[in-house]
Every structure is written in structure tokens, then in C-alpha cells.
Design an enzyme around this catalytic site. Sequence first.
Site, PDB file in Angstrom:
ATOM      1  N   GLY A  57       1.761  -8.729   2.068  1.00 59.85           N
ATOM      2  CA  GLY A  57       0.983  -7.401   1.597  1.00 59.85           C
ATOM      3  C   GLY A  57       0.701  -7.585   0.162  1.00 59.85           C
ATOM      4  N   SER A  58       0.867  -6.238  -0.384  1.00 62.52           N
ATOM      5  CA  SER A  58       0.404  -6.037  -1.890  1.00 62.52           C
ATOM      6  C   SER A  58       1.463  -6.853  -2.849  1.00 62.52           C
ATOM      7  CB  SER A  58       0.506  -4.597  -2.322  1.00 62.52           C
ATOM      8  OG  SER A  58      -0.670  -4.008  -1.456  1.00 62.52           O
ATOM      9  N   THR A  59       2.507  -7.356  -2.568  1.00 65.12           N
ATOM     10  CA  THR A  59       3.287  -8.108  -3.567  1.00 65.12           C
ATOM     11  C   THR A  59       2.667  -9.609  -3.631  1.00 65.12           C
ATOM     12  OG1 THR A  59       4.565  -9.116  -1.667  1.00 65.12           O
ATOM     13  CG2 THR A  59       5.438  -7.135  -2.720  1.00 65.12           C
ATOM     14  N   SER A  62      -2.398  -0.517  -6.744  1.00 68.12           N
ATOM     15  CA  SER A  62      -2.514  -1.317  -5.449  1.00 68.12           C
ATOM     16  C   SER A  62      -3.854  -1.552  -4.875  1.00 68.12           C
ATOM     17  CB  SER A  62      -1.318  -1.145  -4.490  1.00 68.12           C
ATOM     18  OG  SER A  62      -1.141  -2.204  -3.825  1.00 68.12           O
TER      19      SER A  62
END
Length: 604
Positions: free
Chosen positions: A326-328, A381
Site C-alpha cells: 500500500g501507501s508505504t 497519502s
Amino acid sequence: MRLHPLFAYVGRELRSLFRDFLVTDMSPRDALKSESPERSWQRLEVSRKRSHWVLGVMVASLVACFCKAVYIQCFNTDFLQRQGEVRYARTLDIDAGRGRIYTRNGDLLASSLPAHSVWAMTSLVKATDEQIEQLAQIVGMQPETLKKRLSRPNAYTRLARQVNEEVVQQVKALKLTGLSFTPEFKRHYPDGEVSAHIVGFNNREDIGQEGMELAQNALLTGQKGSRRVIQDRLGHILEEVDVQKAKDGQDLYLSIDSRIQYVAYDAVRKAVQKHQAKAGAVVVADSVTGEVLALASWPSFNPNDRSTFKFDHIRNRVMTDSFEPGSTMKPFAIAKALDLGLIRPDTRIETAPGIVTVADRQISDTKNYGLLTVSQVIAKSSNVGTVKIALQIPPSTLWETYSQLGFGQAPRIGFPGAAAGRLRPAKSWGPVEQATISYGYGLSTSLIQLAQAYTVFARNGDVIPLTLLKSDSGHAVAGDPVFRPETARQMRAMMMTTVHRGGTASHLRVTGYTVAGKTGTVYKVKDGNYVKDYVASFVGVAPATQPRLVVAVMIDEPKDAGHVGGVVAAPVFGEVVESALRTLSVNPDDPMMIAGGGLLAKGL
């Protein structure tokens, strides 16, 4: 029954000699008298020759037997000696002590304790049904199983292993014949379930099955010795013929800090229970040396108690579980664009109306953020902002960056079962694939891979491999350059906004220290389809101004309403980082904390 040819020949000659006598009712002497003198002399002459011949054959046979006996007794004794040894000699193994496992601080994680095996010579065991039931209860067997083992004819069988001295004394109190005891070792893990996923465990043969027990099995395993003994018919050792001493295995020092390990374990356990999640994991790494200071998964298991061994509990989720991050993943594409000079931290990206169309796919944000700077794209994000930045980079260049960071390949950490994750080749990317990968969908990674990749931001743009072994020097290690040092500093500054007001982890506070990180929340894939089960994550570095630690947290399937990474995973990060930095005596870098300390020093 077939006779030996020599005996058959002797028998034929004897029958021929007395054939004529057997067909008459007279005795041999009378038969000879009744014949004419000339005829009798011929018969006697013939019979005497044959008898001499038979006698010679018999003497030759006896001489041959005598020679064979002398040869066996004096010149070829190996066979008889082997047969004697089979009945009275035994070679018993002497187990070697397995090496101990320690933390970096010298705290014991695994050791071998003295134990015994209980053996039985079945032909010598005389026991009543009551004694068999008592013995079965002592050694932890079913009476039927024990009876079956003891019923084997002339067998030397093991009844129990790795029993302590108390059990041995209880068995001896039964005063049964044919039982013997051999020394061995039993593995003990003082930290129990706290460090179980790092240390692992051994099987009954003292061979590593999981964790560092398996990864370093060759180093930890010693060299067995042996005892050559003579026993009597009751199994008692009468004489020790030869002894080959065992050689103990080497000790192992891990990079783990037991104090940080306990905090990490307790924090992830509480988070999983609080959010009614399926599982959780956390890893803490030193960004200077690459040493892993803590690694914890929940649910866990007790390596001292095999009843807690379940596959779902034994899995080391930091190493073996892969998930869509995901957003990491967003900081990596943005960092590459910065590195190529395509954007600056203050470059404005239009994200309105909160949706962007790529080929035939619409990609959206949770809301319409409008016009954002690159720094705000990180803080909020934004999927739309990240996609617009990532599509400016050639696919092959972006793929090469991910590969340099370690995605799509098993980490070189020396741990069994470490997952490689999945990163498709750039030639298979279309615009949609490039877009979705930039914000963490369409690829998979493990938590240890994420932690390793984030060392690029904690350092000067170079990434270093992580290790579970204590560094001998404790000095900084050289890494592989991926970004320019200035890019790494700019990314840390932008990721600090994630924990500020308006960021996705605005509630995160680490007293006395600045932090920089990124949240992640993704839908899970089940049976080929995305479902409304989530993986919440947070990865960051601290202190942000002069990084020392990289910490990655993953919570699998949190059930309550606050399922996002900033609510579920970020608090675990904060608790672990604050405790770890204080444990390592890292100086606070929060300007407000420093200013407050200055006022206190002046007595205000």
C-alpha cells in the site's frame, strides 16, 4: 534330505560290502564258512580292500575337519569375534552439547540441559501388568503402546527420551530388569514465546527446525562421541572398552536486544488484541549497522511446550508473510522523481477532482485534496498525486530502483523461509501497472523487506542488508547507493509531515524525538479478489534529524472501525521507538524538548 557326497560314497561302499550278507538269514561269519575256501578268500580279499578305502576316506574327512577348525580358531577369528560382540558389546553414542544462543547483551535465549533416554532390552524385561502401567505413566506413554514395544523379541528399544533426573529415579524405583539409561540433552528456551520466532526450536534429535536454530544448525551442532562397552546378559555395563569424547557446538550471539525485543513483542500483542486482528508483526533495525534489534510476531508459541505448536502460530510473519504494502511504497517513486530532477518538494500537483484516469482505469483518493505540493502528497497519502509523479518516470528506471531496494528478491539475512515477494518485470508493465505499483498495489513484499528498503531514507540514500547476527565491530556498514544524499534528506523532511496536523498519522507522538514515516492501508486479496479485510502498516525512521532506527509494523485484518495504518499500526511504532531510543541512550532531538531542557537548566 541330501547328504554330503563323501558320506554318500561311504554309505554306498558299506552297503556293497554287506549286500550278500543281508540277503541271507545267516550271520556274516556263517555265510563265509558255508562257502568254498577259494570263494571265501576272494570275498574276504575284496571286502578288505574296500574297508581300507572307506577307512582312508573317513580319516581324510576327520583331518579336513580338524584343519578347518584350526583355521577358524587361529587364523580367521573375525567372524566369531563379531558374533560374540553382537551378544555382549554395544556402541553407545555420546551426545555433543549444542551451542548456546545469546542476545547482543549476553542474555541467554537457548541452552541445552542434561537429560536421559530410557532403554529396554525386551528379552530381559520381566514386568507385571501393574508395573507396565506404572512405567507407562512415568514415561508418558499409553500402556498398550508400551506393551507392544516390550513384546518385540530380542530388541533394544527406546521407551522415552529427554526425561529429567526425577523421572529416571521414579523408573529405577520400579526395580525392573533390562532397563538402562543413557545421557543426552534437552533444549531449553528461557525467553519462551517472546523470542520464539527468532530463535525457533529443535526436534527430538536436537536438530534445528525453525528460526536461527535451523539457520545456524551447522554452527550450533557439535560432534558426537561414542562409548564402546561390554554388557552382561542383563544389560549391565561390565567394562568400558573405548571412549571417543564429544565436541560441543559453538555459541551464537544474535543482534537482538532483549529489552527492545520485549517491548516490541508486548506492543504488537496488545495491538492485535485491542483491534481484534488476526495477527501482527514488528521489526526494529539499526540503520547504522544493519543489525535487527527486535523481531516479534503475534500470535506466538512457547518452544518449551510442544502443545502450543500450531502452524499459524509458528509462522514468522516478519520474514515469511508477504502482502501488498500500500501507501508505504509511495515514498520510493517520489524519491526517484526527486533524484531525477523531475520534481521538487514544493512542486504543485493537481489532484482535483480526486480521480485520475489511467488507460481504462480510474484511480481515486479518499477525498478531493485539490492542489497539493509534493510534501503534502506524502502527508495526505494522495494516490492521484503519487500516480501523476510516478508516470513521469520510465518504467525500466522505476523497476530498477525497486530492485536496488530489494523488492522481488529474498533478503540476504540468513533466515530460513524468508519470502522474496513479487515484483513483475518492467517489460510487462502498462501504464496501469506502473500506476498501481507506485502506490503499493500489484506487488507484494514482506515486512523485513520494507524495513530494509527504508534504510535508504535513514542513511544517505544507500540501502544496507539487515542481519540477525551481532556485529563484531559495531561500526557503520557501507551500503549500495540508490538515491543522492540530498534526496534522502528531503524525503525525511517530507515524511515528517505525516505525523503533523493534517497528516495520516497526526496522532503519533514520540516524546523527545522527531520521527519520519509513512502509513499504509490496503485491501487483502482472497481467492483472486479484493475483499474488505485490511492490512494496516506503518514504517518510519527515528530520530528524523539523525536517524538511528528503522521500525516497520504490520497489523493483519483489524476488525474495529479504526482499521487504517495511522490508527492501528502507528501507535505500535511510537511505543517501540520511544522505548528503544531511550534504551540505546540516543539523545532527544525534538526542538521543543531541547528548548524545555534549556529552560529547566536555567532554573525557570
